[in-house]
Scaffold this motif. Structure first.
Motif, PDB file in Angstrom:
ATOM      1  N   LEU A  37       0.832  -1.202   0.000  1.00 21.01           N
ATOM      2  CA  LEU A  37       0.000   0.000   0.000  1.00 21.01           C
ATOM      3  C   LEU A  37       0.869   1.256   0.000  1.00 21.01           C
ATOM      4  O   LEU A  37       0.615   2.199  -0.764  1.00 21.01           O
ATOM      5  N   GLY A  38       1.895   1.269   0.855  1.00 18.41           N
ATOM      6  CA  GLY A  38       2.789   2.424   0.906  1.00 18.41           C
ATOM      7  C   GLY A  38       3.483   2.675  -0.420  1.00 18.41           C
ATOM      8  O   GLY A  38       3.572   3.815  -0.890  1.00 18.41           O
ATOM      9  N   LYS A  39       3.962   1.613  -1.042  1.00 21.72           N
ATOM     10  CA  LYS A  39       4.650   1.756  -2.332  1.00 21.72           C
ATOM     11  C   LYS A  39       3.690   2.193  -3.439  1.00 21.72           C
ATOM     12  O   LYS A  39       4.074   2.910  -4.362  1.00 21.72           O
ATOM     13  N   ALA A  40       2.436   1.753  -3.342  1.00 22.20           N
ATOM     14  CA  ALA A  40       1.444   2.170  -4.332  1.00 22.20           C
ATOM     15  C   ALA A  40       1.163   3.665  -4.216  1.00 22.20           C
ATOM     16  O   ALA A  40       0.969   4.352  -5.226  1.00 22.20           O
ATOM     17  N   ILE A  41       1.137   4.186  -2.989  1.00 22.92           N
ATOM     18  CA  ILE A  41       0.862   5.613  -2.790  1.00 22.92           C
ATOM     19  C   ILE A  41       1.937   6.471  -3.454  1.00 22.92           C
ATOM     20  O   ILE A  41       1.632   7.493  -4.075  1.00 22.92           O
ATOM     21  N   VAL A  42       3.206   6.058  -3.328  1.00 21.44           N
ATOM     22  CA  VAL A  42       4.289   6.838  -3.949  1.00 21.44           C
ATOM     23  C   VAL A  42       4.568   6.391  -5.383  1.00 21.44           C
ATOM     24  O   VAL A  42       5.506   6.855  -6.014  1.00 21.44           O
ATOM     25  N   ARG A  43       3.744   5.472  -5.883  1.00 19.95           N
ATOM     26  CA  ARG A  43       3.801   4.990  -7.262  1.00 19.95           C
ATOM     27  C   ARG A  43       5.068   4.191  -7.571  1.00 19.95           C
ATOM     28  O   ARG A  43       5.542   4.168  -8.700  1.00 19.95           O
ATOM     29  N   LEU A  44       5.609   3.525  -6.542  1.00 24.59           N
ATOM     30  CA  LEU A  44       6.649   2.534  -6.811  1.00 24.59           C
ATOM     31  C   LEU A  44       6.002   1.232  -7.275  1.00 24.59           C
ATOM     32  O   LEU A  44       6.655   0.382  -7.865  1.00 24.59           O
ATOM     33  N   GLU A  45       4.727   1.070  -6.948  1.00 28.32           N
ATOM     34  CA  GLU A  45       3.898  -0.017  -7.468  1.00 28.32           C
ATOM     35  C   GLU A  45       2.686   0.631  -8.123  1.00 28.32           C
ATOM     36  O   GLU A  45       2.143   1.606  -7.600  1.00 28.32           O
ATOM     37  N   ASP A  46       2.277   0.132  -9.274  1.00 27.21           N
ATOM     38  CA  ASP A  46       1.109   0.683  -9.948  1.00 27.21           C
ATOM     39  C   ASP A  46      -0.134  -0.099  -9.561  1.00 27.21           C
ATOM     40  O   ASP A  46      -0.195  -1.321  -9.758  1.00 27.21           O
ATOM     41  N   PRO A  47      -1.151   0.567  -9.005  1.00 25.61           N
ATOM     42  CA  PRO A  47      -2.392  -0.128  -8.651  1.00 25.61           C
ATOM     43  C   PRO A  47      -3.152  -0.573  -9.890  1.00 25.61           C
ATOM     44  O   PRO A  47      -3.125   0.114 -10.923  1.00 25.61           O
ATOM     45  N   LEU A  74       6.281  14.165  -1.988  1.00 25.87           N
ATOM     46  CA  LEU A  74       5.844  12.855  -1.497  1.00 25.87           C
ATOM     47  C   LEU A  74       7.056  11.922  -1.472  1.00 25.87           C
ATOM     48  O   LEU A  74       7.540  11.490  -2.515  1.00 25.87           O
ATOM     49  N   GLN A  75       7.551  11.643  -0.283  1.00 30.82           N
ATOM     50  CA  GLN A  75       8.784  10.879  -0.138  1.00 30.82           C
ATOM     51  C   GLN A  75       8.540   9.605   0.679  1.00 30.82           C
ATOM     52  O   GLN A  75       7.458   9.387   1.224  1.00 30.82           O
ATOM     53  N   MET A  76       9.578   8.774   0.762  1.00 33.30           N
ATOM     54  CA  MET A  76       9.452   7.494   1.466  1.00 33.30           C
ATOM     55  C   MET A  76      10.730   7.196   2.242  1.00 33.30           C
ATOM     56  O   MET A  76      11.842   7.449   1.758  1.00 33.30           O
ATOM     57  N   ILE A  77      10.560   6.678   3.456  1.00 32.82           N
ATOM     58  CA  ILE A  77      11.673   6.160   4.253  1.00 32.82           C
ATOM     59  C   ILE A  77      11.514   4.650   4.290  1.00 32.82           C
ATOM     60  O   ILE A  77      10.458   4.139   4.681  1.00 32.82           O
ATOM     61  N   PHE A  78      12.550   3.934   3.905  1.00 37.61           N
ATOM     62  CA  PHE A  78      12.458   2.482   3.765  1.00 37.61           C
ATOM     63  C   PHE A  78      12.879   1.768   5.045  1.00 37.61           C
ATOM     64  O   PHE A  78      13.582   2.315   5.897  1.00 37.61           O
ATOM     65  N   GLN A  79      12.444   0.515   5.142  1.00 37.06           N
ATOM     66  CA  GLN A  79      12.697  -0.288   6.332  1.00 37.06           C
ATOM     67  C   GLN A  79      14.178  -0.555   6.543  1.00 37.06           C
ATOM     68  O   GLN A  79      14.685  -0.436   7.654  1.00 37.06           O
ATOM     69  N   ASP A  80      14.868  -0.925   5.490  1.00 37.85           N
ATOM     70  CA  ASP A  80      16.265  -1.341   5.615  1.00 37.85           C
ATOM     71  C   ASP A  80      17.179  -0.312   4.957  1.00 37.85           C
ATOM     72  O   ASP A  80      17.299  -0.281   3.734  1.00 37.85           O
ATOM     73  N   PRO A  81      17.850   0.545   5.740  1.00 35.75           N
ATOM     74  CA  PRO A  81      18.724   1.557   5.145  1.00 35.75           C
ATOM     75  C   PRO A  81      19.920   0.965   4.414  1.00 35.75           C
ATOM     76  O   PRO A  81      20.491   1.607   3.541  1.00 35.75           O
ATOM     77  N   ILE A 157       5.994   8.549   3.513  1.00 33.92           N
ATOM     78  CA  ILE A 157       5.582   7.183   3.827  1.00 33.92           C
ATOM     79  C   ILE A 157       6.727   6.541   4.603  1.00 33.92           C
ATOM     80  O   ILE A 157       7.838   6.397   4.072  1.00 33.92           O
ATOM     81  N   CYS A 158       6.490   6.182   5.845  1.00 32.72           N
ATOM     82  CA  CYS A 158       7.521   5.559   6.698  1.00 32.72           C
ATOM     83  C   CYS A 158       7.247   4.061   6.738  1.00 32.72           C
ATOM     84  O   CYS A 158       6.339   3.616   7.441  1.00 32.72           O
ATOM     85  N   ASP A 159       8.016   3.296   5.986  1.00 28.95           N
ATOM     86  CA  ASP A 159       7.777   1.856   5.875  1.00 28.95           C
ATOM     87  C   ASP A 159       8.608   1.098   6.908  1.00 28.95           C
ATOM     88  O   ASP A 159       9.752   0.736   6.660  1.00 28.95           O
ATOM     89  N   GLU A 160       8.037   0.888   8.073  1.00 33.24           N
ATOM     90  CA  GLU A 160       8.701   0.197   9.192  1.00 33.24           C
ATOM     91  C   GLU A 160      10.109   0.765   9.419  1.00 33.24           C
ATOM     92  O   GLU A 160      11.099   0.019   9.414  1.00 33.24           O
ATOM     93  N   PRO A 161      10.221   2.068   9.634  1.00 39.56           N
ATOM     94  CA  PRO A 161      11.548   2.697   9.698  1.00 39.56           C
ATOM     95  C   PRO A 161      12.367   2.356  10.930  1.00 39.56           C
ATOM     96  O   PRO A 161      13.560   2.648  10.962  1.00 39.56           O
TER      97      PRO A 161
END
Length: 315
Positions: A37-47, A74-81, A157-161
């Motif tokens: 869902l997070g990746k879809a919001i930032v369009r890293l995945e296309d719904p 619209l930015q994203m912080i990923f789980q695994d730096p 979008i903070c993906d399990e940061p």
């Protein structure tokens, strides 16, 4: 020619709104669709269906050129730096990259901004000439946060940061995110599987199970008056600092259903073999507003009798 034999609905019928300056926590077990869902919001995945609106604009099908100005906001912080930071680039190169891509500032200005960003996230300016592998996990995540805020976005979008960090470091990173939110007016979608972490930072909490939102309410309501059986089970798993306290732990039986072949009725009811599961087969189990601002799936398998009677009237 490739022939499709099956499809997985990683995210199914999810509808969320996040206000300016708000933090919405999104929680659920691994594999429930949170990160998708997070990746879809930032369009890293296309719904495949549905729509994504950001700041009054529909970005669902926006092309590369149309998305360029949106990506500044619209930015994203990923789980695994470790995975999200290119080990062959210095920290300076990593943090200058957003400015270079969007043609912001002169080389001298970018150099100054990088040092200011590092100091803002709690790292010395001299760190700019080092490489990611020279830092601890918490320090690398601070670099990831610095990169996310470089262009002064409106939403992150903070993906399990903090899930990969030590507990002591988790609190430091969470406090940093909260400070940045106050200073910059940021909105967060904070994805996690740990309800204790989410409680610390979120204004509202959405609980996700097998691709669907099953409960959505203010943080206080979720922690004090949970309605859905799955939410109650997650809350009971939070460790308590008093080892002498007796906690009424809800132990979940069975396994999470496969998203490739999901149950035809209540997914959670199927998991716990609830006696009312048969009633839910083939039926829509929509979210209903059982209290002002408190939404829960109208599911007889997952609500107390009084809550179910009230929810059934609202369907």
């Amino acid at each position: 020619m490739m022939r499709q034999t099956d499809a997985v609905k990683a995210v199914d019928g999810v509808s969320l709104q996040i206000a300016s300056g708000e933090t919405l926590g999104l929680v659920g077990e691994s594999g429930c669709g949170k990160s998708t869902l997070g990746k879809a919001i930032v369009r890293l995945e296309d719904p495949t269906t549905g729509s994504i609106g950001f700041d009054g604009k529909d970005i669902t099908r926006a092309g590369t050129s149309a998305m360029r100005p949106v990506r500044r906001e619209l930015q994203m912080i990923f789980q695994d730096p470790v995975e999200s930071l290119n080990a062959r680039h210095s920290v300076r190169e990593l943090l200058e990259e957003p400015f270079a891509i969007h043609r912001v500032g002169t080389p001298a200005e970018r150099r100054k901004w990088v040092e200011e960003l590092l100091e803002r996230v709690g790292l010395p300016a001299a760190s700019a000439d080092r490489y990611p592998f020279e830092f601890s996990g918490g320090q690398r995540q601070r670099i990831g946060i610095a990169r996310a805020i470089a262009l002064k976005p409106k939403m992150i979008i903070c993906d399990e940061p903090v899930s990969a960090l030590d507990v002591s470091v988790q609190s430091q990173v969470l406090n940093l995110l909260m400070e940045l939110q106050q200073e910059m007016g940021l909105s967060y979608l904070f994805i996690a599987h740990d309800l204790a972490v989410v409680k610390h930072i979120s204004d509202r909490v959405a609980v996700m199970y097998l691709g669907k939102i099953v409960e959505l309410a203010s943080s206080d309501a979720i922690y004090q008056r949970p309605k859905h059986a799955y939410t109650k089970a997650l809350l009971s798993a939070i460790p308590h600092p008093d080892p002498t306290r007796v906690v009424d732990r809800v132990l979940l039986e069975g396994d999470v259903p496969s998203p490739i072949d999901p149950p035809k009725g209540s997914a959670f009811g199927h998991r716990i073999s609830h006696p009312r599961y048969e009633e839910t087969i083939g039926k829509d189990l929509p979210l209903v507003e059982i209290e002002p601002g408190h939404w829960v799936a109208a599911d007889p398998c997952c609500l107390d009798e009084a809550d179910w009677k009230q929810a059934a009237k609202l369907v």
